[in-house]
Design an enzyme around this catalytic site. Structure first.
Site, mmCIF file in Angstrom:
data_model
loop_
_atom_site.group_PDB
_atom_site.id
_atom_site.type_symbol
_atom_site.label_atom_id
_atom_site.label_comp_id
_atom_site.label_asym_id
_atom_site.label_seq_id
_atom_site.Cartn_x
_atom_site.Cartn_y
_atom_site.Cartn_z
ATOM 1 N N TYR A 10 0.830 -1.215 0.000
ATOM 2 C CA TYR A 10 0.000 0.000 0.000
ATOM 3 C C TYR A 10 0.863 1.263 0.000
ATOM 4 C CZ TYR A 10 -3.711 3.210 1.582
ATOM 5 O OH TYR A 10 -4.609 4.243 1.707
ATOM 6 N N LYS A 60 1.153 4.159 -2.961
ATOM 7 C CA LYS A 60 0.820 5.572 -2.742
ATOM 8 C C LYS A 60 2.028 6.475 -3.016
ATOM 9 C CE LYS A 60 -3.500 5.002 -1.598
ATOM 10 N NZ LYS A 60 -4.579 5.475 -2.460
HETATM 11 P P1 NAP Z 1 -13.398 2.785 0.929
HETATM 12 O O1 NAP Z 1 -14.453 3.339 1.842
HETATM 13 O O2 NAP Z 1 -12.815 1.443 1.222
HETATM 14 O O3 NAP Z 1 -14.001 2.794 -0.578
HETATM 15 C C1 NAP Z 1 -13.225 2.336 -1.637
HETATM 16 C C2 NAP Z 1 -13.960 2.598 -2.928
HETATM 17 O O4 NAP Z 1 -13.133 2.147 -4.028
HETATM 18 C C3 NAP Z 1 -15.282 1.840 -3.058
HETATM 19 O O5 NAP Z 1 -16.236 2.642 -3.708
HETATM 20 C C4 NAP Z 1 -14.904 0.648 -3.939
HETATM 21 O O6 NAP Z 1 -15.979 0.122 -4.690
HETATM 22 C C5 NAP Z 1 -13.890 1.288 -4.859
HETATM 23 N N1 NAP Z 1 -13.024 0.320 -5.521
HETATM 24 C C6 NAP Z 1 -12.228 -0.610 -4.946
HETATM 25 N N2 NAP Z 1 -11.596 -1.313 -5.907
HETATM 26 C C7 NAP Z 1 -11.988 -0.805 -7.091
HETATM 27 C C8 NAP Z 1 -11.695 -1.116 -8.451
HETATM 28 N N3 NAP Z 1 -10.840 -2.088 -8.793
HETATM 29 N N4 NAP Z 1 -12.302 -0.403 -9.418
HETATM 30 C C9 NAP Z 1 -13.188 0.578 -9.121
HETATM 31 N N5 NAP Z 1 -13.500 0.931 -7.847
HETATM 32 C C10 NAP Z 1 -12.903 0.227 -6.867
HETATM 33 O O7 NAP Z 1 -12.151 3.767 0.766
HETATM 34 P P2 NAP Z 1 -11.805 5.158 1.522
HETATM 35 O O8 NAP Z 1 -11.367 4.849 2.906
HETATM 36 O O9 NAP Z 1 -12.855 6.158 1.267
HETATM 37 O O10 NAP Z 1 -10.474 5.557 0.733
HETATM 38 C C11 NAP Z 1 -10.519 6.270 -0.489
HETATM 39 C C12 NAP Z 1 -9.093 6.551 -0.932
HETATM 40 O O11 NAP Z 1 -8.416 7.277 0.092
HETATM 41 C C13 NAP Z 1 -8.270 5.302 -1.188
HETATM 42 O O12 NAP Z 1 -7.415 5.503 -2.289
HETATM 43 C C14 NAP Z 1 -7.463 5.159 0.072
HETATM 44 O O13 NAP Z 1 -6.258 4.465 -0.163
HETATM 45 C C15 NAP Z 1 -7.217 6.610 0.416
HETATM 46 N N6 NAP Z 1 -6.911 6.820 1.832
HETATM 47 C C16 NAP Z 1 -7.800 6.485 2.803
HETATM 48 C C17 NAP Z 1 -7.459 6.699 4.130
HETATM 49 C C18 NAP Z 1 -8.399 6.357 5.248
HETATM 50 O O14 NAP Z 1 -7.979 6.533 6.420
HETATM 51 N N7 NAP Z 1 -9.603 5.902 4.999
HETATM 52 C C19 NAP Z 1 -6.222 7.234 4.457
HETATM 53 C C20 NAP Z 1 -5.341 7.565 3.439
HETATM 54 C C21 NAP Z 1 -5.699 7.359 2.135
HETATM 55 P P3 NAP Z 1 -17.092 -0.860 -4.018
HETATM 56 O O15 NAP Z 1 -17.903 0.007 -3.101
HETATM 57 O O16 NAP Z 1 -17.869 -1.352 -5.194
HETATM 58 O O17 NAP Z 1 -16.328 -1.926 -3.296
#
Ligand code: NAP
Length: 245
Positions: free
Chosen positions: A153, A157
C-alpha cells in the site's frame, strides 16, 4: 464550476462519495464509479435527486484497461467533456513482507497505482482537446512515513505521488493541473477494521487529537478542483491533523 463534469473513482462510499457530494453542491455533474456497480447507480441517483445535477453511475474495475476505456466512453457520450478526474479508488491487503503473497502485492499495485495511470491516460486525451483539466490523486500519509504491514500500500501511494509530479510536468502546457491529497487516518470502512489498540496508538500521533473525516479530505479535493486553483500543480496537500508535517 457549474456545468463541469467530474469522474470520481471509488465514489459509492467513503471519501469518494463525500467528494462527489461536495462537487455536486457546486453544480458539477458527477460520474460515480465503483467495482460492484449496483451501488454506483444508486448513489448517482441519490446525488442527482439531492443536488439537482446530472449524474451517471458506472461499474468498472479501474485496474482493467478495457473497463476504463468503456468508463470514459460512456462518460463522454453523456457529458461530452470531462474537466475533473479524482483518482480515489483504493484498497488495502495488509501483511508483513515475508508473509505477503504475490496476489496481495499485485492487487494493491494494480488498483491503487495502475488504476490511476489508466484513468489519467483516458482523461488526459479528453482534457487535452479542451486545454483544461484538474486531476486529483488520493495518496496517503504512509507514502511519506511508511507503515509496518503495508509495504504494498505505501509503495503504491508513493508511486502515485511520483505519477502526480510527472503528469503535472507533462501536461501543464495543456492547461491540466495534477495534484495529490494525502489523507492521514480518516474514519471510513477502510480504517474501521483496524484493532482498537492500533487506533489508540494512531490517535496519540495526531496533534489535532482526532481522526479525520471524509469531509476534511473532500474539502481539499474540492479546493484543488476549482478553476481558481490553476496555479497549483505537482503538489501534495496533507490532510492528517498534523501527524506528518
Ligand atoms: P473505501 O471506503 O474502502 O471505498 C473504496 C472505494 O473504491 C469503493 O467505492 C470501492 O468500490 C472502490 N473500488 C475498490 N476497488 C476498485 C476497483 N478495482 N475499481 C473501481 N472501484 C474500486 O475507501 P476510503 O477509505 O474512502 O479511501 C478512499 C481513498 O483514500 C483510497 O485511495 C485510500 O487508499 C485513500 N486513503 C484512505 C485513508 C483512510 O484513512 N480511509 C487514508 C489515506 C488514504 P465498491 O464500493 O464497489 O467496493
Amino acid at each position: 464550476m457549474k456545468g463541469q463534469t467530474a469522474v470520481i473513482t471509488g465514489s459509492s462510499r467513503g471519501i469518494g462519495r463525500t467528494a462527489a457530494e461536495e462537487l455536486a453542491k457546486k453544480g458539477v455533474q458527477i460520474v460515480i464509479v465503483d467495482i460492484n456497480g449496483g451501488n454506483a447507480e444508486k448513489v448517482a441517483e441519490e446525488i442527482k435527486s439531492q443536488y439537482g445535477v446530472e449524474t451517471l453511475g458506472i461499474k468498472a474495475d479501474i485496474s482493467n484497461s478495457e473497463d476504463v476505456k468503456r468508463l470514459f466512453e460512456e462518460a463522454v457520450k453523456k457529458f461530452s467533456k470531462i474537466e475533473i478526474l479524482v483518482n480515489n479508488a483504493g484498497i488495502t491487503r495488509d501483511n508483513l513482507l515475508i508473509r505477503m503473497k504475490d496476489e496481495e502485492w499485485d492487487a494493491v499495485l494494480n488498483i491503487n497505482l495502475k488504476g490511476a495511470f489508466l484513468c489519467s491516460r483516458e482523461a488526459i486525451k479528453i482534457m487535452s482537446k479542451n486545454k483544461y483539466g484538474r486531476i486529483i490523486n488520493i495518496a496517503s500519509v504512509v507514502a511519506f512515513i511508511g507503515n509496518p504491514g503495508q509495504v504494498n500500500y505505501s509503495a503504491s501511494k508513493a508511486g502515485l505521488v511520483a505519477l502526480t509530479k510527472t503528469l503535472a510536468k507533462e501536461y501543464a502546457s495543456r492547461g491540466i493541473t495534477v495534484n495529490a491529497v494525502a489523507p492521514g487516518f480518516i474514519q471510513t470502512a477502510m480504517t474501521e477494521q483496524l484493532p482498537e489498540k492500533v487506533k489508540e496508538e494512531m490517535l496519540r500521533m495526531i496533534p489535532l487529537s482526532r481522526f479525520g473525516t471524509t469531509q476534511d479530505v473532500a474539502n481539499a479535493i474540492t479546493f484543488l478542483a476549482l478553476p481558481e486553483s490553476g496555479y497549483i500543480t505537482g503538489q501534495v496537500i496533507h490532510v492528517n491533523g498534523g501527524m506528518y508535517m
